[in-house]
Design a protein around this motif. Structure first.
Motif, PDB file in Angstrom:
ATOM      1  N   LYS A  74       0.780  -1.081  -0.102  1.00  0.00           N
ATOM      2  CA  LYS A  74      -0.056   0.066   0.092  1.00  0.00           C
ATOM      3  C   LYS A  74       0.881   1.357   0.025  1.00  0.00           C
ATOM      4  CE  LYS A  74      -3.948  -1.844   2.384  1.00  0.00           C
ATOM      5  NZ  LYS A  74      -5.002  -1.570   3.700  1.00  0.00           N
ATOM      6  N   GLU A  75       1.879   1.128   0.866  1.00  0.00           N
ATOM      7  CA  GLU A  75       2.984   2.505   0.868  1.00  0.00           C
ATOM      8  C   GLU A  75       3.582   2.741  -0.412  1.00  0.00           C
ATOM      9  OE1 GLU A  75       5.529   1.832   4.298  1.00  0.00           O
ATOM     10  OE2 GLU A  75       3.997   1.707   5.493  1.00  0.00           O
ATOM     11  N   MET A  76       4.093   1.474  -1.115  1.00  0.00           N
ATOM     12  CA  MET A  76       4.600   1.512  -2.183  1.00  0.00           C
ATOM     13  C   MET A  76       3.917   2.038  -3.568  1.00  0.00           C
ATOM     14  SD  MET A  76       7.310  -1.779  -1.629  1.00  0.00           S
ATOM     15  CE  MET A  76       6.592  -2.442  -2.798  1.00  0.00           C
ATOM     16  N   GLN A  77       2.522   1.802  -3.210  1.00  0.00           N
ATOM     17  CA  GLN A  77       1.697   2.273  -4.482  1.00  0.00           C
ATOM     18  C   GLN A  77       1.649   3.602  -4.461  1.00  0.00           C
ATOM     19  OE1 GLN A  77      -1.987   0.210  -3.482  1.00  0.00           O
ATOM     20  NE2 GLN A  77      -1.294  -1.435  -4.570  1.00  0.00           N
ATOM     21  N   GLN A  78       2.075   4.302  -3.666  1.00  0.00           N
ATOM     22  CA  GLN A  78       2.138   5.680  -3.890  1.00  0.00           C
ATOM     23  C   GLN A  78       3.246   6.280  -4.581  1.00  0.00           C
ATOM     24  OE1 GLN A  78      -0.661   7.335  -2.183  1.00  0.00           O
ATOM     25  NE2 GLN A  78      -1.166   5.331  -1.810  1.00  0.00           N
ATOM     26  N   ASP A  79       4.316   5.531  -4.713  1.00  0.00           N
ATOM     27  CA  ASP A  79       5.725   5.833  -5.553  1.00  0.00           C
ATOM     28  C   ASP A  79       5.377   5.636  -6.950  1.00  0.00           C
ATOM     29  OD1 ASP A  79       8.034   5.765  -6.619  1.00  0.00           O
ATOM     30  OD2 ASP A  79       9.065   4.929  -4.590  1.00  0.00           O
ATOM     31  N   GLU A  80       5.990   6.892  -7.578  1.00  0.00           N
ATOM     32  CA  GLU A  80       5.704   6.950  -9.031  1.00  0.00           C
ATOM     33  C   GLU A  80       6.174   5.843  -9.842  1.00  0.00           C
ATOM     34  OE1 GLU A  80       4.466   8.845 -11.510  1.00  0.00           O
ATOM     35  OE2 GLU A  80       3.021   9.468 -10.012  1.00  0.00           O
ATOM     36  N   ILE A  81       7.359   5.066  -9.392  1.00  0.00           N
ATOM     37  CA  ILE A  81       7.970   3.891 -10.007  1.00  0.00           C
ATOM     38  C   ILE A  81       6.798   2.837 -10.200  1.00  0.00           C
ATOM     39  CG2 ILE A  81       8.681   2.783  -8.022  1.00  0.00           C
ATOM     40  CD1 ILE A  81      11.278   2.170  -9.793  1.00  0.00           C
ATOM     41  N   TYR A  82       6.032   2.857  -9.382  1.00  0.00           N
ATOM     42  CA  TYR A  82       4.782   1.616  -9.747  1.00  0.00           C
ATOM     43  C   TYR A  82       3.616   2.128 -10.344  1.00  0.00           C
ATOM     44  CZ  TYR A  82       7.801  -0.543  -6.149  1.00  0.00           C
ATOM     45  OH  TYR A  82       8.958  -0.943  -5.493  1.00  0.00           O
ATOM     46  N   ALA A  83       3.698   3.186 -10.798  1.00  0.00           N
ATOM     47  CA  ALA A  83       2.610   3.675 -11.776  1.00  0.00           C
ATOM     48  C   ALA A  83       2.069   2.641 -12.869  1.00  0.00           C
ATOM     49  CB  ALA A  83       2.945   5.211 -12.431  1.00  0.00           C
ATOM     50  N   PRO A  84       3.179   2.150 -13.511  1.00  0.00           N
ATOM     51  CA  PRO A  84       2.965   1.274 -14.649  1.00  0.00           C
ATOM     52  C   PRO A  84       2.206  -0.264 -14.199  1.00  0.00           C
ATOM     53  CG  PRO A  84       5.065   2.042 -14.985  1.00  0.00           C
ATOM     54  CD  PRO A  84       4.655   2.572 -13.607  1.00  0.00           C
ATOM     55  N   TYR A  85       2.646  -0.483 -12.896  1.00  0.00           N
ATOM     56  CA  TYR A  85       1.904  -1.812 -12.423  1.00  0.00           C
ATOM     57  C   TYR A  85       0.275  -1.276 -12.127  1.00  0.00           C
ATOM     58  CZ  TYR A  85       0.720  -4.945  -8.863  1.00  0.00           C
ATOM     59  OH  TYR A  85       0.055  -5.881  -7.852  1.00  0.00           O
ATOM     60  N   LEU A  86       0.359  -0.325 -11.366  1.00  0.00           N
ATOM     61  CA  LEU A  86      -1.051   0.274 -10.946  1.00  0.00           C
ATOM     62  C   LEU A  86      -2.037   0.440 -11.910  1.00  0.00           C
ATOM     63  CD1 LEU A  86      -0.179   2.213  -7.633  1.00  0.00           C
ATOM     64  CD2 LEU A  86      -0.807  -0.018  -7.799  1.00  0.00           C
ATOM     65  N   SER A  87      -1.592   1.002 -13.110  1.00  0.00           N
ATOM     66  CA  SER A  87      -2.424   1.466 -14.084  1.00  0.00           C
ATOM     67  C   SER A  87      -2.876   0.339 -15.066  1.00  0.00           C
ATOM     68  CB  SER A  87      -1.686   2.510 -15.051  1.00  0.00           C
ATOM     69  OG  SER A  87      -0.523   1.706 -15.757  1.00  0.00           O
ATOM     70  N   ALA A  88      -2.331  -0.821 -14.743  1.00  0.00           N
ATOM     71  CA  ALA A  88      -2.977  -1.842 -15.460  1.00  0.00           C
ATOM     72  C   ALA A  88      -4.006  -2.589 -14.844  1.00  0.00           C
ATOM     73  CB  ALA A  88      -1.600  -3.020 -15.396  1.00  0.00           C
ATOM     74  N   PHE A  89      -4.201  -2.109 -13.395  1.00  0.00           N
ATOM     75  CA  PHE A  89      -5.622  -2.684 -12.839  1.00  0.00           C
ATOM     76  C   PHE A  89      -6.785  -2.093 -13.186  1.00  0.00           C
ATOM     77  CE2 PHE A  89      -2.129  -4.780 -10.451  1.00  0.00           C
ATOM     78  CZ  PHE A  89      -2.495  -5.745  -9.689  1.00  0.00           C
ATOM     79  N   GLU A  90      -7.817  -2.995 -13.335  1.00  0.00           N
ATOM     80  CA  GLU A  90      -8.949  -2.532 -13.605  1.00  0.00           C
ATOM     81  C   GLU A  90      -9.685  -2.469 -12.188  1.00  0.00           C
ATOM     82  OE1 GLU A  90     -11.485  -3.271 -17.082  1.00  0.00           O
ATOM     83  OE2 GLU A  90     -12.750  -4.210 -15.651  1.00  0.00           O
ATOM     84  N   GLU A  91      -9.663  -3.537 -11.437  1.00  0.00           N
ATOM     85  CA  GLU A  91     -10.231  -3.615 -10.075  1.00  0.00           C
ATOM     86  C   GLU A  91      -9.707  -4.773  -9.264  1.00  0.00           C
ATOM     87  OE1 GLU A  91     -14.313  -4.744  -9.268  1.00  0.00           O
ATOM     88  OE2 GLU A  91     -14.424  -5.296 -11.493  1.00  0.00           O
ATOM     89  N   VAL A  92      -9.639  -4.797  -7.987  1.00  0.00           N
ATOM     90  CA  VAL A  92      -9.376  -5.749  -7.168  1.00  0.00           C
ATOM     91  C   VAL A  92     -10.542  -6.365  -6.545  1.00  0.00           C
ATOM     92  CG1 VAL A  92      -8.417  -6.545  -5.164  1.00  0.00           C
ATOM     93  CG2 VAL A  92      -7.157  -5.079  -6.556  1.00  0.00           C
ATOM     94  N   LYS A  93     -11.070  -7.414  -6.925  1.00  0.00           N
ATOM     95  CA  LYS A  93     -12.465  -8.160  -6.494  1.00  0.00           C
ATOM     96  C   LYS A  93     -12.545  -8.624  -5.369  1.00  0.00           C
ATOM     97  CE  LYS A  93     -13.927  -9.148 -11.445  1.00  0.00           C
ATOM     98  NZ  LYS A  93     -15.405  -8.536 -11.353  1.00  0.00           N
ATOM     99  N   PHE A  94     -11.050  -9.263  -4.765  1.00  0.00           N
ATOM    100  CA  PHE A  94     -11.253  -9.909  -3.726  1.00  0.00           C
ATOM    101  C   PHE A  94      -9.903 -10.069  -3.132  1.00  0.00           C
ATOM    102  CE2 PHE A  94     -11.022 -14.323  -1.680  1.00  0.00           C
ATOM    103  CZ  PHE A  94     -12.073 -14.516  -0.943  1.00  0.00           C
TER     104      PHE A  94
END
Length: 102
Positions: A74-94
């Motif tokens: 959760k903390e690392m998701q705030q870092d710009e370096i993980y933007a490509p990883y996060l932008s791939a997600f549509e949603e977390v279902k479970f």
């Protein structure tokens, strides 16, 4: 009985990101998670009949290790370096931590 905890995450990747996610993004993220204390195994599954639906199964030494890793992510998701990883997600279902009973 073991203290091991299995983390189950079901999530949807955006249609235009599925190939990149499978060939690049997930491998980098898996290496990151492997660096966390207590990670025993990490498997990713792709749904057979639903494009872009994935399931991660991560086994941790105990609940404390699993929860620590979840907070670090959760903390690392705030870092710009993980933007490509996060932008791939549509949603977390479970997202759930479970223990084996038998």
């Amino acid at each position: 009985m073991t203290d091991q905890v299995t983390e189950l995450v079901i999530y949807k990747i955006k249609p235009n990101q599925v190939e990149n996610y499978q060939t690049n993004i997930i491998h980098h993220f898996r290496e990151l998670v492997k660096s966390f204390d207590g990670m025993i195994s990490y498997q990713t599954y792709h749904a057979v009949k639903e494009e872009g639906l994935f399931v991660d199964q991560v086994v941790w030494r105990n609940l404390e290790c699993a929860e620590f890793a979840a907070e670090k992510v959760k903390e690392m998701q705030q870092d710009e370096i993980y933007a490509p990883y996060l932008s791939a997600f549509e949603e977390v279902k479970f997202f759930l931590h479970v223990k084996q009973v038998a």
